[in-house]
Design a protein around this motif. Structure first.
Motif, PDB file in Angstrom:
ATOM      1  N   THR A 146      45.198  35.984  43.325  1.00 25.72           N
ATOM      2  CA  THR A 146      44.426  36.985  44.056  1.00 25.72           C
ATOM      3  C   THR A 146      43.126  37.285  43.317  1.00 25.72           C
ATOM      4  O   THR A 146      42.094  37.539  43.938  1.00 25.72           O
ATOM      5  N   ARG A 147      43.149  37.220  41.997  1.00 28.45           N
ATOM      6  CA  ARG A 147      41.918  37.388  41.209  1.00 28.45           C
ATOM      7  C   ARG A 147      40.918  36.288  41.574  1.00 28.45           C
ATOM      8  O   ARG A 147      39.731  36.561  41.787  1.00 28.45           O
ATOM      9  N   PHE A 148      41.391  35.061  41.664  1.00 26.82           N
ATOM     10  CA  PHE A 148      40.510  33.945  42.028  1.00 26.82           C
ATOM     11  C   PHE A 148      39.888  34.191  43.402  1.00 26.82           C
ATOM     12  O   PHE A 148      38.690  34.008  43.589  1.00 26.82           O
ATOM     13  N   ALA A 149      40.700  34.621  44.365  1.00 22.77           N
ATOM     14  CA  ALA A 149      40.190  34.914  45.707  1.00 22.77           C
ATOM     15  C   ALA A 149      39.127  36.013  45.642  1.00 22.77           C
ATOM     16  O   ALA A 149      38.064  35.906  46.268  1.00 22.77           O
ATOM     17  N   ALA A 150      39.377  37.067  44.867  1.00 21.23           N
ATOM     18  CA  ALA A 150      38.427  38.174  44.733  1.00 21.23           C
ATOM     19  C   ALA A 150      37.100  37.691  44.157  1.00 21.23           C
ATOM     20  O   ALA A 150      36.026  38.096  44.622  1.00 21.23           O
ATOM     21  N   GLU A 151      37.165  36.820  43.181  1.00 17.90           N
ATOM     22  CA  GLU A 151      35.940  36.292  42.570  1.00 17.90           C
ATOM     23  C   GLU A 151      35.136  35.457  43.565  1.00 17.90           C
ATOM     24  O   GLU A 151      33.903  35.509  43.571  1.00 17.90           O
ATOM     25  N   GLN A 152      35.822  34.704  44.423  1.00 18.11           N
ATOM     26  CA  GLN A 152      35.126  33.908  45.443  1.00 18.11           C
ATOM     27  C   GLN A 152      34.470  34.822  46.478  1.00 18.11           C
ATOM     28  O   GLN A 152      33.363  34.571  46.943  1.00 18.11           O
ATOM     29  N   ILE A 153      35.165  35.888  46.843  1.00 18.63           N
ATOM     30  CA  ILE A 153      34.618  36.855  47.802  1.00 18.63           C
ATOM     31  C   ILE A 153      33.355  37.495  47.219  1.00 18.63           C
ATOM     32  O   ILE A 153      32.357  37.664  47.915  1.00 18.63           O
ATOM     33  N   GLN A 154      33.390  37.829  45.929  1.00 18.88           N
ATOM     34  CA  GLN A 154      32.224  38.440  45.297  1.00 18.88           C
ATOM     35  C   GLN A 154      31.013  37.512  45.347  1.00 18.88           C
ATOM     36  O   GLN A 154      29.878  37.970  45.498  1.00 18.88           O
ATOM     37  N   LYS A 155      31.239  36.205  45.247  1.00 18.99           N
ATOM     38  CA  LYS A 155      30.126  35.253  45.321  1.00 18.99           C
ATOM     39  C   LYS A 155      29.409  35.336  46.665  1.00 18.99           C
ATOM     40  O   LYS A 155      28.212  35.104  46.745  1.00 18.99           O
ATOM     41  N   VAL A 156      30.133  35.669  47.715  1.00 19.85           N
ATOM     42  CA  VAL A 156      29.557  35.768  49.052  1.00 19.85           C
ATOM     43  C   VAL A 156      29.061  37.181  49.341  1.00 19.85           C
ATOM     44  O   VAL A 156      27.954  37.377  49.840  1.00 19.85           O
ATOM     45  N   ALA A 157      29.879  38.182  49.027  1.00 18.35           N
ATOM     46  CA  ALA A 157      29.596  39.558  49.433  1.00 18.35           C
ATOM     47  C   ALA A 157      28.842  40.376  48.393  1.00 18.35           C
ATOM     48  O   ALA A 157      28.344  41.453  48.707  1.00 18.35           O
ATOM     49  N   GLY A 158      28.775  39.884  47.158  1.00 21.41           N
ATOM     50  CA  GLY A 158      28.218  40.710  46.095  1.00 21.41           C
ATOM     51  C   GLY A 158      29.194  41.831  45.792  1.00 21.41           C
ATOM     52  O   GLY A 158      30.393  41.699  45.998  1.00 21.41           O
ATOM     53  N   GLY A 159      28.693  42.944  45.308  1.00 24.11           N
ATOM     54  CA  GLY A 159      29.553  44.089  45.067  1.00 24.11           C
ATOM     55  C   GLY A 159      30.192  44.104  43.696  1.00 24.11           C
ATOM     56  O   GLY A 159      29.893  43.293  42.826  1.00 24.11           O
ATOM     57  N   THR A 160      31.117  45.033  43.529  1.00 23.94           N
ATOM     58  CA  THR A 160      31.774  45.311  42.260  1.00 23.94           C
ATOM     59  C   THR A 160      33.235  44.881  42.325  1.00 23.94           C
ATOM     60  O   THR A 160      33.939  45.214  43.269  1.00 23.94           O
ATOM     61  N   LEU A 161      33.691  44.152  41.306  1.00 25.75           N
ATOM     62  CA  LEU A 161      35.112  43.795  41.197  1.00 25.75           C
ATOM     63  C   LEU A 161      35.852  44.927  40.491  1.00 25.75           C
ATOM     64  O   LEU A 161      35.362  45.481  39.496  1.00 25.75           O
ATOM     65  N   PHE A 162      37.047  45.265  40.993  1.00 28.72           N
ATOM     66  CA  PHE A 162      37.903  46.254  40.347  1.00 28.72           C
ATOM     67  C   PHE A 162      39.328  45.723  40.373  1.00 28.72           C
ATOM     68  O   PHE A 162      39.908  45.519  41.436  1.00 28.72           O
ATOM     69  N   GLU A 163      39.892  45.486  39.178  1.00 27.76           N
ATOM     70  CA  GLU A 163      41.274  45.011  39.102  1.00 27.76           C
ATOM     71  C   GLU A 163      42.218  46.206  39.096  1.00 27.76           C
ATOM     72  O   GLU A 163      42.108  47.100  38.256  1.00 27.76           O
TER      73      GLU A 163
END
Length: 194
Positions: free
Chosen positions: A48-65
């Motif tokens: 799920t972390r990998f998926a979140a990182e890919q989403i950030q590449k498209v959407a920008g924004g802030t990651l929060f685990e």
């Protein structure tokens, strides 16, 4: 590459202030700034972390685990046993940290593994810890064959005042080979203008 604005798929505006309706599927677009996007996720195995990182590449924004105070066992069998028990009980384990200035985010991608056909308990805690009124939640799920199952339905119940965007489900076993599928889904969820 600077992202100045993005379009997000949202449920009908009627539900923007009153919550969401379970049968509503008509999306509408609304503008939001990249800095107002949060990608919150719980990941036991890293999928799920990998998926979140890919989403950030498209959407920008802030990651929060999303991290529980008491981590799940590293042993798969022991983790499954604990997860089953907590999912049955509707447990909300204490989290190790909170999102700073949650009110500033308009769009929240929420990621979880599919555990026992629902979201992981730490995600349930996360969703019950904030006021989602008027915010757009975009669920994403990694799974071992169960797809979305009840994850999105249960997320909607956990934050009924939110508007929901189109969710995505991705097989965890092949997630690292699914960059194109993740990107395509995220691009459908957001339309970035340079």
């Amino acid at each position: 590459m600077k992202r100045t604005a993005m379009m997000v798929i949202m449920a009908a505006s009627v539900f923007g202030s009153a919550g969401c309706a379970s049968g509503e599927t008509e999306p509408q677009k609304a503008e939001t700034e990249s800095g107002k996007v949060l990608i919150a996720y719980y990941s036991w195995s890293g999928n799920t972390r990998f998926a979140a990182e890919q989403i950030q590449k498209v959407a920008g924004g802030t990651l929060f685990e999303i991290k529980p105070v008491n981590e799940y066992p590293a042993d798969y069998g022991a983790c499954v046993e604990k997860a089953r028990k907590e999912c049955r009980e509707g447990a909300k384990p204490e989290l190790a940290s909170k999102v700073e200035d949650f009110a500033r985010y308009d769009v929240i991608f929420v990621g979880t593994p599919n555990w026992c056909s629902t979201m992981a308990p730490p995600v349930r805690t996360f969703l019950s810890s904030y006021d989602f009124r008027g915010k757009t939640v975009v669920p994403f799920v990694t799974h071992g064959g169960g797809g979305m199952a009840r994850c999105e339905k249960d997320m909607r119940e956990a934050c009924p005042k939110a508007v929901f965007g189109k969710g995505g489900a991705f097989p965890g076993k092949s997630i690292r080979n699914a960059e194109d599928a993740l990107r395509k889904w995220a691009e459908e969820a957001v339309n970035i203008r340079e």
